[in-house]
Design a protein around this motif. Structure first.
Motif, PDB file in Angstrom:
ATOM      1  N   LEU A  85       0.612  -1.039  -0.047  1.00 58.89           N
ATOM      2  CA  LEU A  85       0.183   0.133   0.388  1.00 58.89           C
ATOM      3  C   LEU A  85       0.733   1.212  -0.207  1.00 58.89           C
ATOM      4  CD1 LEU A  85      -3.020   1.737   0.631  1.00 58.89           C
ATOM      5  CD2 LEU A  85      -2.154   1.165   2.951  1.00 58.89           C
ATOM      6  N   ARG A  86       2.253   1.331   1.546  1.00 59.80           N
ATOM      7  CA  ARG A  86       2.860   2.267   1.005  1.00 59.80           C
ATOM      8  C   ARG A  86       3.540   3.203  -0.060  1.00 59.80           C
ATOM      9  NH1 ARG A  86       8.134   3.907   2.193  1.00 59.80           N
ATOM     10  NH2 ARG A  86       7.996   6.037   2.925  1.00 59.80           N
ATOM     11  N   SER A  87       3.967   1.732  -1.269  1.00 60.35           N
ATOM     12  CA  SER A  87       4.964   1.421  -2.630  1.00 60.35           C
ATOM     13  C   SER A  87       3.905   2.001  -3.788  1.00 60.35           C
ATOM     14  CB  SER A  87       5.634   0.134  -2.612  1.00 60.35           C
ATOM     15  OG  SER A  87       6.062  -0.038  -4.379  1.00 60.35           O
ATOM     16  N   GLU A  88       3.331   1.297  -3.462  1.00 61.04           N
ATOM     17  CA  GLU A  88       1.236   2.056  -4.363  1.00 61.04           C
ATOM     18  C   GLU A  88       0.787   3.314  -4.853  1.00 61.04           C
ATOM     19  OE1 GLU A  88      -0.614  -1.468  -5.297  1.00 61.04           O
ATOM     20  OE2 GLU A  88       1.874  -2.768  -5.285  1.00 61.04           O
ATOM     21  N   HIS A  89       0.216   3.513  -3.514  1.00 56.15           N
ATOM     22  CA  HIS A  89      -0.395   4.367  -3.010  1.00 56.15           C
ATOM     23  C   HIS A  89       0.365   5.867  -1.804  1.00 56.15           C
ATOM     24  CE1 HIS A  89      -3.188   2.559  -5.070  1.00 56.15           C
ATOM     25  NE2 HIS A  89      -3.176   1.767  -4.355  1.00 56.15           N
ATOM     26  N   ALA A  90       1.312   6.057  -2.720  1.00 59.31           N
ATOM     27  CA  ALA A  90       2.064   7.326  -1.339  1.00 59.31           C
ATOM     28  C   ALA A  90       1.545   8.642  -1.405  1.00 59.31           C
ATOM     29  CB  ALA A  90       3.317   6.518  -1.681  1.00 59.31           C
ATOM     30  N   ARG A  91       1.314   8.493  -2.783  1.00 58.11           N
ATOM     31  CA  ARG A  91       0.437   9.836  -2.601  1.00 58.11           C
ATOM     32  C   ARG A  91      -1.000  10.226  -1.556  1.00 58.11           C
ATOM     33  NH1 ARG A  91       2.990  13.340  -8.366  1.00 58.11           N
ATOM     34  NH2 ARG A  91       4.652  12.789  -8.064  1.00 58.11           N
ATOM     35  N   GLU A  92      -1.332   8.965  -1.453  1.00 54.76           N
ATOM     36  CA  GLU A  92      -2.796   9.348  -1.431  1.00 54.76           C
ATOM     37  C   GLU A  92      -2.972   8.827   0.237  1.00 54.76           C
ATOM     38  OE1 GLU A  92      -5.403   6.518  -5.169  1.00 54.76           O
ATOM     39  OE2 GLU A  92      -3.339   6.445  -4.901  1.00 54.76           O
ATOM     40  N   VAL A  93      -2.028   7.876   0.931  1.00 53.13           N
ATOM     41  CA  VAL A  93      -2.106   7.568   1.957  1.00 53.13           C
ATOM     42  C   VAL A  93      -0.441   7.470   2.945  1.00 53.13           C
ATOM     43  CG1 VAL A  93      -2.669   5.087   3.540  1.00 53.13           C
ATOM     44  CG2 VAL A  93      -3.730   5.450   1.217  1.00 53.13           C
TER      45      VAL A  93
END
Length: 283
Positions: free
Chosen positions: A257-265
Motif C-alpha cells: 500500500l505504501r509503495s503503490e499509493h504513497a501520494r494518497e495514503v
C-alpha cells in the motif's frame, strides 16, 4: 476537520538501525511512543484514535499496567503526556471527547479510557468478540491484555459494522464505527491481536492517514524490501501476536500500500518514534 498527532506515552529508548544512519534520517536514540490521533470535527465532537497511557497509569503504573510490563517498557511518569492533559491544553474538556476508536485492546492503547468515561469506544467486531464472547478464539489471551484497571469503569465498548461490499485500497472487511458522520474506517490488519485493525481517516487535504496500530513496530518493515525489523522490538511483537502468519501478511500488504499509493495514503504505526517525528514535521 483538524487532526493532531499526539504522543500519549513515552516508553523505553530505541537505538537507530544502520539503515537510518546511512539514509541520513533521524539518527539519534529516541524513546518509543504511543502515537495517537485527536480529530476535531464539526458534527462528532472530538474523536480520539487510541489513548496511550492514562493519568492513573502514571500514578500507579505497576497496579494498572502490570509490574513485568512496566519493568520492560519503562513508561514515562509525566502526566502531561496523557491524552487528557493534551486535550485540556487545546482548550477542551474530557466530555468533549465523544468517541474513541481503538486499533486493539492492549494496555498501551487503552490506558486513557478511564479518563474519558462518557466516550463511546469503537473497535473492530472481531476484537469486540474476542473480549466479550467466552467461546471466541483467543478470548482468554485477549481479555488478559485488556487490563482490568482500564475497563473497571465499564467503557461503552461498541463493535463497528462491517460492510461486506466495501473495500479500502483492496483491503476487505472494512468496518464503520456506529454513529460517526466523518469519513473514518476500521481496516482489518489481523495477527497482532484477534481483531487488530488500522484506523483510516481522510485529512482536510483529501489524503488518507492510516494509523496501523501494532501491525508493525519499525518503519523499516514497510519501507524496505525485504522488510527490515528492529531486533529490540521483534521479541515484543513475537510475544504479543496471536497469529504470526496473519500479522506478517498484513504487514506485507501495508508495505505494498505504501509503495503503490504513497501520494494518497500516509501509513504510520503506534510506537515508532521516527515516524512520529515525521508526522510532527521534525524528521
Amino acid at each position: 476537520m483538524r487532526i493532531h498527532h499526539l504522543n500519549c506515552g513515552s516508553l523505553r529508548k530505541i537505538p537507530p538501525l544502520g539503515e537510518q544512519l546511512a539514509a541520513g534520517t533521524a539518527h539519534r536514540e529516541l524513546a518509543a511512543v504511543c502515537h495517537c490521533l485527536l480529530i476535531e470535527t464539526d458534527s462528532d465532537g472530538l474523536i480520539l484514535v487510541d489513548t496511550g497511557l492514562g493519568t492513573a497509569d502514571r500514578q500507579r503504573p505497576e497496579e494498572t499496567l502490570g509490574a513485568d510490563w512496566v519493568a520492560y517498557a519503562q513508561p514515562s511518569p509525566d502526566p502531561e503526556e496523557s491524552a487528557l492533559r493534551q486535550v485540556v491544553r487545546l482548550g477542551y474538556t474530557a466530555r468533549d471527547v465523544r468517541h474513541i476508536v481503538l486499533t486493539h485492546l492492549h494496555r498501551d492503547h487503552t490506558g486513557g479510557l478511564p479518563d474519558f468515561p462518557h466516550a463511546r469506544v469503537h473497535v473492530h467486531p472481531e476484537e469486540y468478540r474476542a473480549v466479550t464472547d467466552t467461546g471466541a478464539p483467543h478470548h482468554r489471551h485477549s481479555l488478559d491484555r485488556f487490563m482490568p484497571a482500564h475497563r473497571a469503569h465499564g467503557p461503552l465498548l461498541t463493535p463497528a459494522r462491517v460492510d461486506e461490499h466495501t473495500e479500502w485500497f483492496g483491503f476487505p472487511g472494512v468496518a464503520r464505527p456506529q454513529g460517526l458522520s466523518c469519513e473514518l474506517l476500521l481496516v482489518p490488519l489481523p495477527g497482532h491481536s484477534a481483531g487488530h485493525a488500522g484506523v483510516a481517516v481522510r485529512d482536510g487535504g483529501g489524503r488518507w492517514l492510516l494509523h496501523a496500530g501494532d501491525a508493525y513496530f519499525h518503519h523499516g518493515e514497510v519501507e524496505h524490501t525485504p522488510p527490515l525489523s528492529h531486533p529490540v522490538l521483534d521479541p515484543i511483537q513475537q510475544g504479543a501476536q496471536t497469529d504470526a502468519a496473519a500479522r506478517v501478511a498484513a504487514r506485507d500488504r501495508l508495505r505494498a500500500l505504501r509503495s503503490e499509493h504513497a501520494r494518497e495514503v500516509m501509513v504510520f504505526s503506534a510506537h515508532d518514534p521516527w515516524e512520529m517525528e515525521r508526522a510532527l514535521g521534525h524528521g
